[in-house]
Design an enzyme around this catalytic site. Structure first.
Site, PDB file in Angstrom:
ATOM      1  N   HIS A 126       0.852  -1.194   0.000  1.00 14.67           N
ATOM      2  CA  HIS A 126       0.000   0.000   0.000  1.00 14.67           C
ATOM      3  C   HIS A 126       0.886   1.243   0.000  1.00 14.67           C
ATOM      4  CE1 HIS A 126       0.105   1.272   4.350  1.00 14.67           C
ATOM      5  NE2 HIS A 126       0.154  -0.011   4.609  1.00 14.67           N
ATOM      6  N   ASP A 138       5.680   1.908   7.099  1.00 15.41           N
ATOM      7  CA  ASP A 138       4.289   1.484   6.858  1.00 15.41           C
ATOM      8  C   ASP A 138       3.631   2.412   5.848  1.00 15.41           C
ATOM      9  OD1 ASP A 138       1.224   1.342   8.805  1.00 15.41           O
ATOM     10  OD2 ASP A 138       1.807   0.373   6.920  1.00 15.41           O
ATOM     11  N   GLU A 172      -5.277   2.214   2.046  1.00 13.26           N
ATOM     12  CA  GLU A 172      -5.246   0.989   2.859  1.00 13.26           C
ATOM     13  C   GLU A 172      -5.529   1.343   4.308  1.00 13.26           C
ATOM     14  OE1 GLU A 172      -2.958   0.163   5.312  1.00 13.26           O
ATOM     15  OE2 GLU A 172      -3.326  -1.978   5.548  1.00 13.26           O
ATOM     16  N   HIS A 288       2.497   4.107  12.807  1.00  8.67           N
ATOM     17  CA  HIS A 288       1.404   5.101  12.722  1.00  8.67           C
ATOM     18  C   HIS A 288       1.719   6.390  13.465  1.00  8.67           C
ATOM     19  CE1 HIS A 288      -2.064   2.251  11.313  1.00  8.67           C
ATOM     20  NE2 HIS A 288      -1.028   2.276  10.486  1.00  8.67           N
ATOM     21  N   ASP A 307      15.151  -8.877  -1.272  1.00  8.93           N
ATOM     22  CA  ASP A 307      15.738 -10.009  -2.014  1.00  8.93           C
ATOM     23  C   ASP A 307      14.767 -11.184  -2.033  1.00  8.93           C
ATOM     24  OD1 ASP A 307      19.151  -9.414  -0.860  1.00  8.93           O
ATOM     25  OD2 ASP A 307      18.021  -8.589  -2.540  1.00  8.93           O
TER      26      ASP A 307
HETATM   27  N1  DTR Z   1       0.730  -2.379   8.198  1.00 11.76           N
HETATM   28  C1  DTR Z   1      -0.469  -2.247   9.024  1.00 11.76           C
HETATM   29  C2  DTR Z   1      -1.375  -3.446   8.917  1.00 11.76           C
HETATM   30  C3  DTR Z   1      -0.759  -4.676   9.483  1.00 11.76           C
HETATM   31  C4  DTR Z   1      -0.293  -5.725   8.797  1.00 11.76           C
HETATM   32  N2  DTR Z   1       0.168  -6.693   9.653  1.00 11.76           N
HETATM   33  C5  DTR Z   1      -0.022  -6.229  10.923  1.00 11.76           C
HETATM   34  C6  DTR Z   1       0.245  -6.827  12.167  1.00 11.76           C
HETATM   35  C7  DTR Z   1       0.027  -6.080  13.295  1.00 11.76           C
HETATM   36  C8  DTR Z   1      -0.522  -4.772  13.213  1.00 11.76           C
HETATM   37  C9  DTR Z   1      -0.840  -4.183  11.976  1.00 11.76           C
HETATM   38  C10 DTR Z   1      -0.579  -4.942  10.839  1.00 11.76           C
HETATM   39  C11 DTR Z   1      -1.227  -1.036   8.585  1.00 11.76           C
HETATM   40  O1  DTR Z   1      -1.189  -0.718   7.397  1.00 11.76           O
HETATM   41  O2  DTR Z   1      -1.852  -0.393   9.441  1.00 11.76           O
HETATM   42 ZN    ZN Z   2      -0.664   1.307   8.710  1.00  9.15          ZN
HETATM   43 ZN    ZN Z   3       0.523  -1.005   6.405  1.00 10.13          ZN
HETATM   44 CA    CA Z   4      20.205  -7.313  -1.725  1.00 12.91          CA
END
Ligand code: DTR
Ligand code: ZN
Ligand code: ZN
Ligand code: CA
Length: 440
Positions: A126, A138, A172, A288, A307
């Protein structure tokens, strides 16, 4: 060579040939390639390239209110950056528009031309951040890793059996809005053509763990196999079930997989034992938060995970694509072999348009016209420069060599320049390379 000298040399050669036969199986005709040889086909993605994309994302956030969130200028600027790289690299890109929370959102879809579109392997991340910060881990990390893996496909001019598609989803953070919109926009026929979706959401956490999605056993195995080659233990990713962009694909029955380096959960001491880092602290304490900046990245985790993306792409979509000329490559130009003590001569075949490694049973058909075959030492030289002995000198007075050898060339890339190298080791008797052929 037919004189007394030959007999003594022949005797010596016979002993040498015997010891060669008994003691030293010619390299390249031994047992099957070691496990993991296929990783040789996938490129090592330069982590510096991935970090350069993250630096761009950081700059974009800095110039746009400190974030790359849905509905904000920083999101569209991020998409335009990624799209520009892909367009320049030969991808077919599509920008899909949707509305969420009263603002316009966008997905970026990129197709690598070629491959069987009924067996599409899709890879995604995302592209949006939360509004609180730049979202470099993130999910700038996933977006940059997927982008650089796609660019590696272009650099390799990969011609996979299966079609490769890449996606950077919007909104997302608002609840998987972009990926849901994408999946819902697919007809049932289009859905049936996606054989796998790989998701990468947070792959550079500063206190990293190595988590593998366990939703599909076969896809899970691909990633576990890769990390096994690095001797890095992995754990299954359970915290994120339903919480990232793989969920809409999984909900319509498409096999999903992916990697995760951890969010606000705390690393245990057992995990710190096997992965390093700090027990008792979050995998990503800036999850966040406004501090999710380009300083919030562990380069090693980003490197390994990127990789691993490349490894999975090559594994899941690379089958031997038979090039237009089929699987055989031949050189029929005569090459005179100077009599001993002359230098070795070579004849070359350049292979292109194939993918992955050469086979463990590469066929090498050799046709040499010579009045005393025992004078000759014949080697196959792979694109790496490694020599594979095909024929040793001996007392064998039989004329000519007209033999097909089987060589384990699985540590070689299929594409490249292969050479047949021949040297006459016995005085008198002469000849020439008539032709030779490689069959993959
Ligand atoms: N990356 C986070 C969503 C997410 C994916 N795996 C986990 C595990 C624990 C907490 C959050 C997440 C997001 O986009 O908010
Ligand atoms: Zn997030
Ligand atoms: Zn995320
Ligand atoms: Ca590499």
């Amino acid at each position: 060579m037919r004189n007394r000298f030959r007999n003594s040399l022949a005797a010596g050669a016979a002993v040498a040939a015997a010891s060669l036969t008994l003691g030293l199986a010619a390299p390249g005709v031994q047992a099957a390639a070691p496990a993991g040889a296929a990783t040789a086909a996938a490129p090592d993605i330069p982590v510096a390239n991935v970090k350069a994309h993250l630096a761009q994302f950081q700059q974009i956030a800095n110039a746009n209110g400190g974030n790359r969130a849905h509905g904000r200028a920083g999101y569209r600027a991020s998409l335009d950056y990624v799209k520009g790289k892909l367009d320049a690299a030969g991808f077919t890109t599509t920008v899909q528009q949707f509305t969420a929370s009263g603002a316009t959102g966008y997905n970026l879809i990129a197709d690598w031309p070629g491959g069987d579109t009924t067996k599409t392997v899709m890879t995604g991340a995302h592209l949006d951040s939360v509004s609180a910060g730049p979202g470099i881990n993130d999910d700038g990390s996933g977006s940059a890793g997927v982008l650089e893996a796609a660019l590696a496909v272009s650099r390799a001019q990969l011609k996979p059996d299966k079609h490769l598609r890449f996606g950077w989803f919007g909104a997302e953070e608002l609840g998987l809005v972009g990926s849901k919109y994408y999946v819902n926009s697919l007809s049932s026929a289009e859905r049936a053509k996606i054989s796998a979706y790989l998701n990468f959401d947070m792959i550079g956490s500063p206190n990293p763990g190595y988590f593998v999605y366990d939703d599909d056993p076969a896809l899970e195995k691909v990633f576990k196999d890769y990390f096994a080659t690095l001797s890095i233990p992995t754990e299954i990713e359970t915290e994120g079930d339903g919480r990232s962009d793989h969920a809409p694909f999984k909900n319509i029955g498409i096999p999903v997989g992916g990697l995760f380096s951890g969010a606000d959960y705390t690393k245990t001491s057992a995990q710190a034992q096997k992965w390093g880092g700090t027990a008792g602290r979050a995998f990503d304490a800036c999850y966040h938060e406004s501090c999710d900046t380009s300083a919030n990245i562990d380069d090693t985790a980003l490197d390994h995970n990127t990789d691993a993306i490349a490894y999975a792409l090559w594994q899941l979509s690379t089958g031997t694509t038979t090039p237009p000329g089929g699987d055989s490559y031949e050189n029929t130009t005569d090459v005179t072999i100077p009599d001993s003590p002359g230098a070795a001569v070579t004849s070359s075949i350049t292979v292109s348009g194939r993918t992955g490694s050469a086979p463990a049973a590469l066929k090498v058909a050799v046709n040499i016209v010579h009045t005393f075959s025992g004078d000759l030492v014949v080697d196959l030289i792979g694109p790496s420069g490694k020599a594979y002995r095909l024929h040793n000198s001996s007392s064998d007075s039989t004329p000519n060599i007209n033999t097909t050898y089987t060589v384990n060339a699985s540590t070689e890339t299929a594409n490249g320049t292969w050479k047949l190298k021949v040297q006459d080791k016995g005085p008198q008797d002469t000849g020439y390379i008539n032709s030779w052929k490689l069959t993959f």
